[in-house]
Design a protein around this motif. Structure first.
Motif, PDB file in Angstrom:
ATOM      1  N   LEU A 148       0.858  -1.193   0.000  1.00 19.98           N
ATOM      2  CA  LEU A 148       0.000   0.000   0.000  1.00 19.98           C
ATOM      3  C   LEU A 148       0.885   1.231   0.000  1.00 19.98           C
ATOM      4  CD1 LEU A 148      -2.621  -0.946   2.768  1.00 19.98           C
ATOM      5  CD2 LEU A 148      -2.770  -1.347   0.311  1.00 19.98           C
ATOM      6  N   LYS A 149       0.578   2.166  -0.904  1.00 16.38           N
ATOM      7  CA  LYS A 149       1.415   3.372  -1.000  1.00 16.38           C
ATOM      8  C   LYS A 149       0.562   4.626  -0.910  1.00 16.38           C
ATOM      9  CE  LYS A 149       4.885   1.217  -3.915  1.00 16.38           C
ATOM     10  NZ  LYS A 149       5.731   1.295  -5.110  1.00 16.38           N
ATOM     11  N   ALA A 150       0.908   5.507   0.024  1.00 15.94           N
ATOM     12  CA  ALA A 150       0.268   6.821   0.053  1.00 15.94           C
ATOM     13  C   ALA A 150       0.583   7.497  -1.276  1.00 15.94           C
ATOM     14  CB  ALA A 150       0.815   7.647   1.215  1.00 15.94           C
ATOM     15  N   ILE A 189      -2.698   0.651  -4.402  1.00 18.47           N
ATOM     16  CA  ILE A 189      -2.530  -0.750  -3.959  1.00 18.47           C
ATOM     17  C   ILE A 189      -1.776  -1.462  -5.069  1.00 18.47           C
ATOM     18  CG2 ILE A 189      -3.720  -2.875  -3.281  1.00 18.47           C
ATOM     19  CD1 ILE A 189      -6.197  -1.134  -2.712  1.00 18.47           C
ATOM     20  N   GLU A 190      -0.718  -2.173  -4.694  1.00 21.14           N
ATOM     21  CA  GLU A 190       0.141  -2.735  -5.726  1.00 21.14           C
ATOM     22  C   GLU A 190       0.404  -4.206  -5.523  1.00 21.14           C
ATOM     23  OE1 GLU A 190       3.161   0.648  -6.908  1.00 21.14           O
ATOM     24  OE2 GLU A 190       4.201  -1.241  -6.565  1.00 21.14           O
ATOM     25  N   GLU A 191       0.576  -4.880  -6.617  1.00 22.14           N
ATOM     26  CA  GLU A 191       1.053  -6.270  -6.602  1.00 22.14           C
ATOM     27  C   GLU A 191       2.482  -6.265  -6.045  1.00 22.14           C
ATOM     28  OE1 GLU A 191       2.138  -9.239 -10.330  1.00 22.14           O
ATOM     29  OE2 GLU A 191       2.144  -7.078 -10.583  1.00 22.14           O
ATOM     30  N   PHE A 192       2.813  -7.245  -5.224  1.00 24.89           N
ATOM     31  CA  PHE A 192       4.165  -7.330  -4.656  1.00 24.89           C
ATOM     32  C   PHE A 192       5.106  -7.945  -5.684  1.00 24.89           C
ATOM     33  CE2 PHE A 192       7.570  -9.505  -2.347  1.00 24.89           C
ATOM     34  CZ  PHE A 192       7.966  -8.523  -1.453  1.00 24.89           C
ATOM     35  N   LEU A 193       6.231  -7.284  -5.902  1.00 26.00           N
ATOM     36  CA  LEU A 193       7.237  -7.813  -6.837  1.00 26.00           C
ATOM     37  C   LEU A 193       8.374  -8.411  -6.036  1.00 26.00           C
ATOM     38  CD1 LEU A 193       7.478  -4.853  -9.374  1.00 26.00           C
ATOM     39  CD2 LEU A 193       6.291  -7.028  -9.709  1.00 26.00           C
ATOM     40  N   SER A 194       8.745  -9.617  -6.389  1.00 26.73           N
ATOM     41  CA  SER A 194       9.779 -10.301  -5.636  1.00 26.73           C
ATOM     42  C   SER A 194      11.069 -10.283  -6.448  1.00 26.73           C
ATOM     43  CB  SER A 194       9.288 -11.726  -5.416  1.00 26.73           C
ATOM     44  OG  SER A 194      10.132 -12.353  -4.535  1.00 26.73           O
ATOM     45  N   ILE A 196      15.374  -8.310  -6.485  1.00 27.45           N
ATOM     46  CA  ILE A 196      16.400  -7.522  -5.799  1.00 27.45           C
ATOM     47  C   ILE A 196      16.376  -6.108  -6.390  1.00 27.45           C
ATOM     48  CG2 ILE A 196      18.209  -8.512  -7.294  1.00 27.45           C
ATOM     49  CD1 ILE A 196      20.119  -8.209  -4.827  1.00 27.45           C
ATOM     50  N   GLU A 197      16.492  -5.116  -5.485  1.00 27.18           N
ATOM     51  CA  GLU A 197      16.339  -3.723  -5.930  1.00 27.18           C
ATOM     52  C   GLU A 197      17.654  -3.119  -6.392  1.00 27.18           C
ATOM     53  OE1 GLU A 197      13.417  -2.757  -2.359  1.00 27.18           O
ATOM     54  OE2 GLU A 197      13.824  -0.961  -3.552  1.00 27.18           O
ATOM     55  N   VAL A 198      17.541  -2.162  -7.293  1.00 25.95           N
ATOM     56  CA  VAL A 198      18.704  -1.419  -7.769  1.00 25.95           C
ATOM     57  C   VAL A 198      18.232  -0.033  -8.209  1.00 25.95           C
ATOM     58  CG1 VAL A 198      18.466  -2.510 -10.065  1.00 25.95           C
ATOM     59  CG2 VAL A 198      20.628  -1.429  -9.451  1.00 25.95           C
ATOM     60  N   ILE A 287       9.672   0.349  -9.510  1.00 22.71           N
ATOM     61  CA  ILE A 287       9.011   0.403  -8.208  1.00 22.71           C
ATOM     62  C   ILE A 287       8.594   1.847  -7.932  1.00 22.71           C
ATOM     63  CG2 ILE A 287       9.499   0.292  -5.729  1.00 22.71           C
ATOM     64  CD1 ILE A 287       9.439  -2.415  -6.473  1.00 22.71           C
ATOM     65  N   GLU A 288       9.479   2.766  -8.286  1.00 27.65           N
ATOM     66  CA  GLU A 288       9.160   4.185  -8.105  1.00 27.65           C
ATOM     67  C   GLU A 288      10.058   5.034  -8.984  1.00 27.65           C
ATOM     68  OE1 GLU A 288      10.278   6.048  -4.434  1.00 27.65           O
ATOM     69  OE2 GLU A 288      12.193   5.029  -4.337  1.00 27.65           O
ATOM     70  N   TYR A 289       9.531   6.216  -9.307  1.00 28.69           N
ATOM     71  CA  TYR A 289      10.344   7.258  -9.920  1.00 28.69           C
ATOM     72  C   TYR A 289      10.661   8.284  -8.851  1.00 28.69           C
ATOM     73  CZ  TYR A 289       8.958   6.311 -14.838  1.00 28.69           C
ATOM     74  OH  TYR A 289       8.756   5.786 -16.080  1.00 28.69           O
TER      75      TYR A 289
END
Ligand code: AMP
Ligand code: GLY
Length: 422
Positions: A148-150, A189-194, A196-198, A287-289
């Motif tokens: 969940l993201k504000a 509301i977002e689907e969870f992505l599994s 590794i982040e970069v 995931i985000e900008y």
């Protein structure tokens, strides 16, 4: 050129350090800056979101270029303020206008943008208190964990990840009922992505772009990525799993469609783009900008940029970025954040910092510091970033860690496992 850099963190000290190496620089002003920036330029104690004060400084100091570090002035429209002001309109700003800044300022705006331009991202639904029932049924279609993201800016705290459906339902209710004030009047509301982040970064003049070094950021306070979220506890650049194949995908599937999408949508965008990505089985998803550089990523990537950064900024300002040459060092840079005891919850300020001068083989970028009675004291949660070069990650890390030990202040804490997953 006279440059005004807005912001006060480790990111801004790293930018100031790099800008100060340019032979195009006449005078550098940092507003408000910190104890570190005061050693390479002139700090001016104004709030970057007080545009009237920024204007006064820009005119008084004959500023030729404004570089915006943090997101708030951009989301609040500093670039539009300059363009609309007869006395300021010819002073270029590195940073997008208010609409472009919505890529960071509104999660829903960013999601719609990605959908419109076929940019890979998690499935989502944006809801308000009126459409909460749609939100609850969307959650039922997803599998756990739930994201969940504000919608709006919430100082990096607006993303919740819940393990069960009932927790997610409760959290959605709380958010829509004002948990994050205005920012969570809408919730994505977002689907969870599994994966590794970069973090990937680019700079654009609105037409062409240059890809800056990528970095891995370590967000949690505890080792093994446990505990509360922070602004970032350390960073490594480059990132080993971001190989040529992955980078090509990022450029083709994400960076180019973003720059073209901005143009197509007639969003005037000059400045940095920060792509927070998830590597899902070798495929990048956004995931985000963010519309600025990352912190502490900047402290790891700027030392790897060999080219003159003011020359790149000139390219952005004059629409000649295409002709600029961006050279990146092959060396690894590791950054370790020293933070105040208690951070990211409550912590004390004003602790004297000792032994910074004893550091020889690392660069110490100040974050939350200030000068008080000729001493350098802590003035924030994240205090110092220690960046070191190495032929590989371990040699870079061992220098950062040696110096992290040497520097002393009451309550000092740092993670000892930066890079553990690479
Ligand atoms: P953000 O503020 O959007 O970067 O989100 C904060 C953190 O939440 C990210 O750094 C990720 O670790 C995590 N996160 C956000 N969105 C997702 C997602 N769709 N799937 C998995 N993790 C996510
Ligand atoms: N380090 C993550 C950020 O700057 O948002």
């Amino acid at each position: 050129m006279n440059v005004l850099l807005l912001g006060s963190g480790g990111r801004e000290h790293a930018l100031a350090w790099k800008i100060s190496q340019s032979n195009k620089l006449k005078k550098l002003f940092i507003a408000p800056g910190n104890a570190g920036t005061s050693t390479i330029g002139k700090n001016i104690n104004i709030d970057p979101c007080n545009f009237a004060s920024v204007k006064q400084i820009a005119l008084e100091k004959n500023i030729n270029l404004v570089v915006v570090g943090p997101e708030n002035p951009l989301v609040n429209g500093i670039q539009d303020f300059f363009i609309e002001d007869a006395e300021l309109k010819n002073i270029p700003i590195i940073g997008p206008g208010k609409i472009g800044a919505q890529l960071e300022g509104s999660k829903e705006f960013a999601k719609k943008f990605m959908l419109r331009h076929n940019i890979p991202t998690a499935k989502y639904l944006s809801v308000s208190s009126k459409s909460i029932d749609d939100g609850l049924s969307f959650l039922q279609q997803l599998s756990p964990p739930y994201v969940l993201k504000a919608d709006g800016l919430a100082a990096g705290k607006g993303v919740l990840i819940l393990n069960t459906l009932s927790e997610a339902n409760q959290a959605l209710n709380k958010m829509l009922n004002g948990q994050f004030g205005e920012a969570s009047k809408r919730v994505v509301i977002e689907e969870f992505l599994s994966g590794i982040e970069v973090s990937f970064f680019a700079i654009t003049d609105g037409n062409s772009y240059k890809i800056l070094p990528e970095a891995k950021d370590y967000k949690r306070i505890g080792e093994n990525e446990t505990g509360l979220n922070t602004g970032g506890m350390g960073a490594i650049s480059p990132v080993a799993f971001a190989n040529k194949e992955f980078k090509d995908k990022v450029e083709k599937q994400i960076i180019i469609p973003t720059i073209k999408g901005l143009k197509k949508d007639k969003i005037y965008y000059k400045g940095f783009l920060f792509f927070g990505l998830m590597n899902v089985n070798g495929n990048p998803f956004v995931i985000e900008y963010n519309v600025r550089l990352g912190d502490p990523e900047t402290e790891a990537i700027t030392p790897r940029i060999k080219s003159d950064i003011l020359d790149l900024f000139e390219g952005v300002a004059n629409n000649t970025l295409e002709n600029k040459n961006l050279q990146i060092s092959d060396e690894t840079v590791s950054t370790i954040m020293l933070v105040s005891g208690g951070y990211p919850q409550s912590y004390e300020k004003g602790k004297e910092i000792k032994n910074i001068d004893s550091v020889k083989d690392s660069i110490v970028f100040h974050a939350g510091t200030k000068t008080s009675n000729n001493k350098i004291v802590t003035n924030g949660g994240r205090v110092l970033a220690i960046s070191s070069y190495g032929n590989n990650m371990n040699s870079a890390l061992s220098k950062s860690y040696k110096n992290a030990e040497k520097i002393l202040f009451d309550g000092k804490y740092y993670r000892k496992d930066i890079g553990f997953d690479l």
